[in-house]
Design an enzyme around this catalytic site. Structure first.
Site, PDB file in Angstrom:
ATOM      1  CB  ILE A 157      -0.971   0.024   1.213  1.00  0.00           C
ATOM      2  CG1 ILE A 157      -0.224  -0.128   2.538  1.00  0.00           C
ATOM      3  CG2 ILE A 157      -2.037  -1.044   1.065  1.00  0.00           C
ATOM      4  CD1 ILE A 157      -1.143  -0.097   3.759  1.00  0.00           C
ATOM      5  CG  ASP A 158      -0.220   4.311  -2.584  1.00  0.00           C
ATOM      6  OD1 ASP A 158       0.476   3.571  -3.298  1.00  0.00           O
ATOM      7  OD2 ASP A 158      -1.320   4.770  -2.942  1.00  0.00           O
ATOM      8  CE  LYS A 159       6.438   9.221   3.191  1.00  0.00           C
ATOM      9  NZ  LYS A 159       7.258  10.354   2.700  1.00  0.00           N
ATOM     10  NE  ARG A 260      -3.332   8.492  -3.609  1.00  0.00           N
ATOM     11  CZ  ARG A 260      -2.029   8.723  -3.504  1.00  0.00           C
ATOM     12  NH1 ARG A 260      -1.176   7.709  -3.411  1.00  0.00           N
ATOM     13  NH2 ARG A 260      -1.576   9.959  -3.504  1.00  0.00           N
TER      14      ARG A 260
END
Length: 348
Positions: A157-159, A260
């Site tokens: 998953i993204d930062k 997103r």
């Protein structure tokens, strides 16, 4: 002799895949040959051991049927294989960084990643990542060595997204779990705060996702044509909060920045998602007090409002389906409470 066709398929990102997928079509003159020998000669940086591990995990198919490593290929057969990436030239430094571990056994770890933590080392983030922390926590396991920048990872998953991740502790578990994510049999739900009022209480967003033609750091949705890769996101409205909406998102696919990009595509960017424009005041009034209220929410939640809340998969040892759930992180919970207060008039 006709040259073999090799189509490399990426599940997450053409530059940041966590495992690789190959597709071969044998030529009309192919003589019978063990499939592990065939594959090791055609996949760069592979080994016979890696190929056999993929076969043991059920990750090699011929004409869409699972085969063993000793299967003998013939002419005009379609071969597909899923396997973890070979190590890259990057040393992993084990670091004593706290991890929020939800579950751990001999095969895997399920952890709750904090927002702001990068999952694996890469350009600009060589230390302080989740993998650095895992390398310390699991330093005695063969899978976690300094030569592999993505040990045990089968998804990410993204930062600035928080939430659940599963980490494999053995090669067998890694292959077994990677196969589930590739075939989309794992289940994942997210919580997100998005700008605007969703018209419907639930819906599905479909549209190929690929690199934006204007900004390589963004993913874009291509509703028609061959660009990008198919992506499907299902959403359900959980709470309407005036100028924003709390939604649950369920992924059918696992593309980079899928939620997103999809939410921006339908006109509802994630709250405070700087990369996709959600860091601006997109809905609401022109009153100074309202603008100040939103800025205060941005300070409380200084990232995109996205949390990987649930995760489910079949365990590689027990073969039983297991699932995990987490509470919303404090920053998202506080922002939701602020919006509740705003629409009730308490903060007006």
């Amino acid at each position: 002799m006709t040259e073999h066709t090799n189509e490399e398929i990426d599940e997450l990102d053409e530059n940041n895949e966590l495992y690789e997928h190959h597709r071969f079509v044998t030529d009309p003159g192919q003589n019978p040959l063990r499939i592990d020998k065939f594959l090791v000669n055609r996949i760069e940086n592979s080994s016979r051991n890696k190929i056999q591990e993929a076969a043991t995990a059920g990750n090699i198919r011929v004409n869409d049927k699972i085969v063993k490593a000793n299967y003998k290929i013939k002419a005009n057969e379609v071969i597909t294989i899923v396997m973890s990436f070979p190590p890259r030239e990057l040393k992993i430094i084990a670091e004593d960084i706290p991890l929020d571990i939800i579950h751990e056994d001999d095969s895997l770890i399920v952890l709750n990643k904090k927002p702001g933590m990068v999952v694996h080392p890469g350009y600009g983030n060589y230390t302080g990542t989740m993998v650095n922390a895992l390398a310390y926590h699991l330093k005695d396991l063969p899978l976690f060595n300094s030569e592999d920048p993505r040990p045990g990872l089968v998804h990410r998953i993204d930062k600035d997204t928080s939430g659940l991740l599963v980490i494999a502790k053995t090669e067998q578990a890694k292959n077994f779990l990677a196969n589930q994510f590739f075939k989309k049999t794992s289940t994942r739900t997210y919580r997100a705060i998005v700008w605007g009022q969703m018209k419907e209480d639930e819906g599905t967003i479909e549209g190929n996702i690929g690199r934006s033609l204007q900004d390589r750091k963004q993913m874009a949705v291509f509703p028609e044509g061959d660009r990008g890769k198919p992506a499907v996101t299902h959403y359900t409205v959980l709470e309407r909060l005036g100028y924003v909406t709390l939604v649950e998102c369920r992924l059918e696919t696992g593309r980079t920045h899928q939620i997103r990009a999809h939410m921006k595509h339908i006109g509802h960017p994630l709250f405070n998602d700087e990369r996709y424009g959600g860091h601006m005041i997109l809905k609401g009034t022109t009153f100074t007090k309202y603008k100040q209220f939103v800025q205060n929410c941005f300070k409380i939640l200084p990232r995109q409002a996205l949390h990987a809340k649930t995760l489910g998969f079949v365990h590689p040892e027990s073969n039983e389906y297991i699932s995990f759930d987490t509470e919303l992180p404090q920053d998202m919970s506080e922002a939701i409470e602020k919006w509740r207060g705003y629409i009730s008039g308490r903060d007006l």
